[in-house]
Design a protein around this motif. Structure first.
Motif, short mmCIF file in Angstrom:
data_model
loop_
_atom_site.label_atom_id
_atom_site.label_comp_id
_atom_site.label_asym_id
_atom_site.label_seq_id
_atom_site.Cartn_x
_atom_site.Cartn_y
_atom_site.Cartn_z
N ASP A 198 0.86 -1.20 0.00
CA ASP A 198 0.00 0.00 0.00
C ASP A 198 0.89 1.25 0.00
O ASP A 198 0.70 2.16 -0.80
CB ASP A 198 -0.93 -0.01 1.22
CG ASP A 198 -1.87 1.18 1.26
OD1 ASP A 198 -2.15 1.74 0.19
OD2 ASP A 198 -2.32 1.55 2.37
N HIS A 202 1.29 4.23 -2.76
CA HIS A 202 1.19 5.67 -2.50
C HIS A 202 2.35 6.40 -3.16
O HIS A 202 2.16 7.43 -3.82
CB HIS A 202 1.23 5.95 -0.98
CG HIS A 202 0.03 5.43 -0.26
ND1 HIS A 202 0.05 5.15 1.07
CD2 HIS A 202 -1.21 5.15 -0.69
CE1 HIS A 202 -1.15 4.71 1.44
NE2 HIS A 202 -1.92 4.70 0.38
N HIS A 267 -5.78 3.31 -6.78
CA HIS A 267 -6.64 3.56 -5.62
C HIS A 267 -8.10 3.67 -6.04
O HIS A 267 -8.98 3.23 -5.30
CB HIS A 267 -6.17 4.81 -4.88
CG HIS A 267 -5.12 4.51 -3.85
ND1 HIS A 267 -3.81 4.35 -4.19
CD2 HIS A 267 -5.20 4.29 -2.52
CE1 HIS A 267 -3.11 4.06 -3.09
NE2 HIS A 267 -3.93 4.03 -2.06
N HIS A 281 -7.41 -3.31 1.91
CA HIS A 281 -6.87 -2.29 1.00
C HIS A 281 -5.49 -2.65 0.44
O HIS A 281 -5.25 -2.54 -0.76
CB HIS A 281 -6.81 -0.95 1.75
CG HIS A 281 -6.30 0.19 0.94
ND1 HIS A 281 -6.97 0.68 -0.16
CD2 HIS A 281 -5.16 0.92 1.04
CE1 HIS A 281 -6.28 1.67 -0.68
NE2 HIS A 281 -5.17 1.84 0.02
N MET A 285 -4.13 -3.10 -3.45
CA MET A 285 -3.05 -2.28 -4.00
C MET A 285 -1.99 -3.14 -4.66
O MET A 285 -1.54 -2.85 -5.77
CB MET A 285 -2.40 -1.44 -2.88
CG MET A 285 -3.30 -0.39 -2.29
SD MET A 285 -3.87 0.81 -3.49
CE MET A 285 -5.51 0.23 -3.79
FE LIG Z 1 -3.63 3.40 0.01
#
Ligand SMILES: [Fe+2]
Lengths: 415, 175
Positions: A198, A202, A267, A281, A285
């Motif tokens: 994740d 980002h 996302h 999540h 990802m």
């Molecule tokens: Fe995220």
């Protein structure tokens, strides 16, 4: 350097990082004029013994007045108000959030209620409603992933209307983020893998999407490099303190990068898979990241290519021709997922058909893909994606990510 | 002191005039596109009856207000008369808005550069931005529209010719 013409960058969080960073909290809180902190956490974090570690670190300098460990998996309005009333009745004057995204969001919500003496949290929903500083908030992340210790957003559910409320304000930024290797030391390897991916997403989306800027880029580059160099070794040796700290710092850097540069379609689709099928999540990802990069490659291949350097290292970067670097970066991310799949005994999923729910049944049935694609069109991150994504595009990407086949880039609609 | 003449920015007055006219045009074009273009109609179908949104400039620049009535009809309400907004799309300052409305910068780039404030539901904002994109493709010649949207759409010739002329006609005549 890429100059976007105009950009804004802000990070107002003091970061304290180390193997014994928690012990600094009392002195830092004293500087902020606080003396009676409340700890907010969840049952899982408490059961893992992490709250005990934090409480011990506070013991000598400024023991916590009360520990609230009843935060649900998705933070909600009722919990926020309940914890706020405890805070007020015990006369607390600061908050220490120990946990993942939901705990951080709850603590931010509590902080709004107790600082603004709000009757109803909902009055403060939206962007820029808060006008002044809140009570001191210390964020102690227990996963190295979300970066919510450095974001100015809180997402809180309102079950009465079944809606997610979004709160954004610079005043929601925690005052202090404490990155202590002891907090992630016991995180199981498949969760370490998913949360780190994740953070990786980002950083990579911040670097490759429309809002990129040179300051965020620097944070993103270092984040990608730290995760690439440390994740596999930490999954192999979970008690590697240095590696754990490196991942926590990487998640922090990535959080700063994406809260200033935003994220894109990985996302967009990931939120939607999470909403429709309740897949964690981080899992979404790691599966979607290579697809997002492939989909946008005709627009941002140059940036993706530059990321080969932090992903694969100097030797491979130098040995790869410039026009091949983006493809190579995507291939490396797929190899990385494969290696994590093997290292976690198959618990790190490589495609959506592999993802299982708590009962061991497939979590993402193929029939749901259209639903997921439709929901994705209402996610704000879609604005920041370099290429347009309509329903058919989203469905095409989801089909590929479901089966685990690389994206057929000739199917991507270009202008 | 006193040797400098007070200068008013003629350029800003022209910009404001241009923006006011463009907003009027875009407002009517949205209604026209709703009547003529199935994709725009579909987007409006997802919005609740009574949904009101505006596009404008901070602090008190010109704006344009659109409402989907309870019966489903979409109306352009000019500058608005104090209606409660469900969604406010606001551009931070006039210079930035001028860049967008003169198609020197796409809506998504403006958003990416933090020039756009969105106050309201995100799914609705996504729908409205998609409507604005379609309207831009209808109104502008291809070489300009290409700058205004991320991906110039591959529409059928009927949509390009027939639907587009309807949108034009309705924008100008208001029927
Ligand atoms: Fe995220």
């Amino acid at each position: 350097m890429y100059n976007p013409g105009y950009y804004e960058f802000y990070c107002g969080v003091k970061t304290v990082a180390g193997h014994h960073a928690l012990e600094r909290i009392p002195a830092l809180l004293k500087e902020l004029g606080a003396s009676k902190p409340m700890i907010i956490t969840d049952k899982g974090v408490a059961a893992a013994g992490l709250v005990t570690v934090v409480a011990q670190a506070l013991e000598a300098g400024m023991p916590a007045v009360v520990v609230e460990d009843d935060v649900p998996v998705d933070s909600d309005v009722g919990t926020v108000h309940r914890i706020a009333s405890v805070y007020l009745s015990k006369g607390c004057d600061a908050l220490i959030a120990v946990g993942g995204g939901s705990v951080m969001d709850t603590a931010k919500g509590v902080n709004i209620v107790v600082s603004e003496e709000a009757e109803n949290l909902l009055d403060f929903a939206g962007a820029g409603v808060l006008k002044r500083a809140l009570k001191p908030l210390v964020a102690v992340p227990t996963t190295a992933g979300t970066g919510s210790e450095v974001t100015m957003v809180a997402v809180i559910n309102d079950p009465s209307v079944n809606r997610k409320l979004l709160f954004t304000s610079h005043f929601l930024l925690p005052d202090i983020a404490v990155l202590d290797s002891r907090m992630t030391l016991t995180l199981p390897s498949h969760l370490t893998a998913a949360t780190a991916m994740d953070a990786m997403t980002h950083a990579i989306e911040a670097y490759t999407c429309l809002s990129k800027n040179p300051i965020s880029d620097a944070f993103a580059m270092e984040a990608v490099s730290l995760i690439s160099r440390n994740l596999l070794s930490v999954v192999d040796r979970p008690d590697d303190q240095e590696g754990r700290l490196a991942l926590a710092v990487a998640a922090n850097l990535a959080g700063i990068a994406f809260s200033n540069s935003m994220v894109g379609m990985v996302h967009t689709l990931g939120h939607s898979v999470g909403g429709v099928c309740h897949v964690p999540h981080g899992t979404c990802m790691s599966i979607l990241l290579p697809y997002g990069l492939e989909y946008n490659m005709h627009k941002n291949g140059r940036w993706t290519g530059e990321l080969l350097y932090p992903i694969a290292g100097e030797a491979i970067y130098a040995a790869t021709a410039v026009e091949k670097r983006a493809d190579k970066a995507v291939a490396c991310i797929r190899q990385f997922n494969q290696a994590l799949f093997e290292a976690t005994g198959g618990r790190h999923s490589r495609c959506f058909k592999e993802v299982l729910d708590a009962q061991g049944k497939p979590a993402v049935p193929r029939e749901k893909l259209a639903d997921i694609a439709q929901t994705a069109l209402g996610d704000g991150s879609i604005f920041y994606n370099p290429e347009e994504v309509d329903f058919e595009d989203a469905l095409m990407v989801m089909e590929a990510a479901w089966a685990g086949d690389p994206l057929d880039r000739s199917l991507v609609k270009t202008a | 002191m006193g040797q400098f003449r007070e200068v008013t920015s003629g350029r800003r007055v022209v910009q404001k005039l241009y923006i006011t006219i463009m907003l009027w045009f875009v407002g009517r074009a949205i209604v026209a596109a709703y009547k003529s273009d199935p994709e725009v109609r579909r987007e409006f179908d997802t919005l609740p009856g009574g949904f009101t949104f505006s596009l404008g400039v901070l602090p008190v620049g010109p704006r344009m207000v659109i409402r989907k009535e309870q019966d489903g009809k979409v109306r352009y309400l000019g500058q608005g008369k104090g209606e409660v907004m469900d969604l406010d799309l606001t551009i931070k300052h006039m210079q930035a808005f001028f860049m967008i409305l003169s198609f020197q910068e796409s809506t998504s780039t403006a958003n990416a550069r933090a020039r756009l404030y969105v106050d309201g539901g995100v799914p609705e904002a996504c729908a409205v931005v998609r409507v604005l994109d379609v309207v831009q493709v209808h109104l502008l010649p291809k070489f300009i529209a290409k700058l205004a949207v991320k991906r110039y759409p591959a529409w059928s010739w009927t949509r390009h010719i027939l639907v587009r002329s309807k949108v034009y006609l309705r924008t100008v005549t208001g029927i």
